[in-house]
Design an enzyme around this catalytic site. Structure first.
Site: not given
Ligand code: SAH
Length: 214
Positions: A64-66
């Protein structure tokens, strides 16, 4: 089964404050992110850390992206309610949920079948209803549904796929991290049928956008 406690909500508010401190200005984006229970998108073993500005594994070797990256990309899209948006890299569906909270009509493509299936079942359980989730190759975009008000790519692309540029409306936007590790965030605004204005932003780190060679 899906609990969003005061504790989660408090931690989420702190994360939103951090994103604001880090330079995110669009309050609509922050509000949309403040409504998404990020801890529910992660494996329960990461629950205690879900509201830190960190990336986490989501299965199939993906992450999952930051939150900062999600906020930064979403802000660059300048979404309005009703906009038609194509996302490349559905992953766990967190970014999809943020786009839906902004009132966008979301089409999202994922090439890992395991993630596609999981997210397709999961999002409606939280009340999120994208227009379509597609199992396929994001390099091709979604010509049947084009043109889009904007396209967001959430994996690191070695180059800008031409079909994606072709599928944005005039005045529309493509936001895409380009390059090897790290990637440079690129924004393309279509100014006419044949012309694009390009802007670049800082360095980001994404999992690679993989191409099907066959
Ligand atoms: N937006 C996601 C980020 C997931 S990471 C989230 O919020 O969780 C990037 C995702 O892009 C991964 O799930 C990966 O499988 C997917 N991906 C990589 N190459 C792709 C391609 N060519 N087409 C579609 N999805 C791709």
């Amino acid at each position: 089964m899906f609990q969003d406690t005061f504790k989660h909500q408090g931690l989420r508010q702190q994360l939103i404050n951090l994103l604001r401190d880090k330079g995110i200005k669009d309050e609509n984006v922050l509000k949309a992110m403040n409504k998404v229970p990020r801890h529910l998108f992660l494996d329960s073993s990461f629950e205690a850390h879900a509201y830190q500005n960190k990336a986490f594994p989501i299965g199939a070797d993906q992450t999952i992206s930051h939150p900062f990256t999600v906020a930064f990309q979403t802000e660059l899209l300048q979404l309005k309610p009703g906009h038609k948006v194509l996302e490349i890299g559905t992953g766990c569906g967190y970014q999809t949920a943020v786009l839906l909270n902004l009132g966008a009509k979301v089409y999202s493509i994922e090439r890992q079948q395991e993630l596609f299936k999981k997210t397709q079942l999961f999002l409606p359980k939280l009340g999120y209803r994208p227009k379509r989730l597609i199992f396929g190759d994001g390099y091709k975009g979604l010509p049947k549904e084009a043109p889009f008000d904007s396209i967001i790519v959430t994996a690191g692309a070695p180059y800008v796929p031409k079909p994606l540029l072709a599928q944005i409306k005039i005045g529309g936007r493509l936001i895409i991290p380009v390059g090897d590790d790290p990637q440079i965030m690129h924004l393309y605004i279509r100014t006419s049928a044949t012309e694009f204005k390009k802007e670049t932003f800082g360095e980001f780190r994404f999992v690679p956008m993989l191409e099907d060679k066959n």
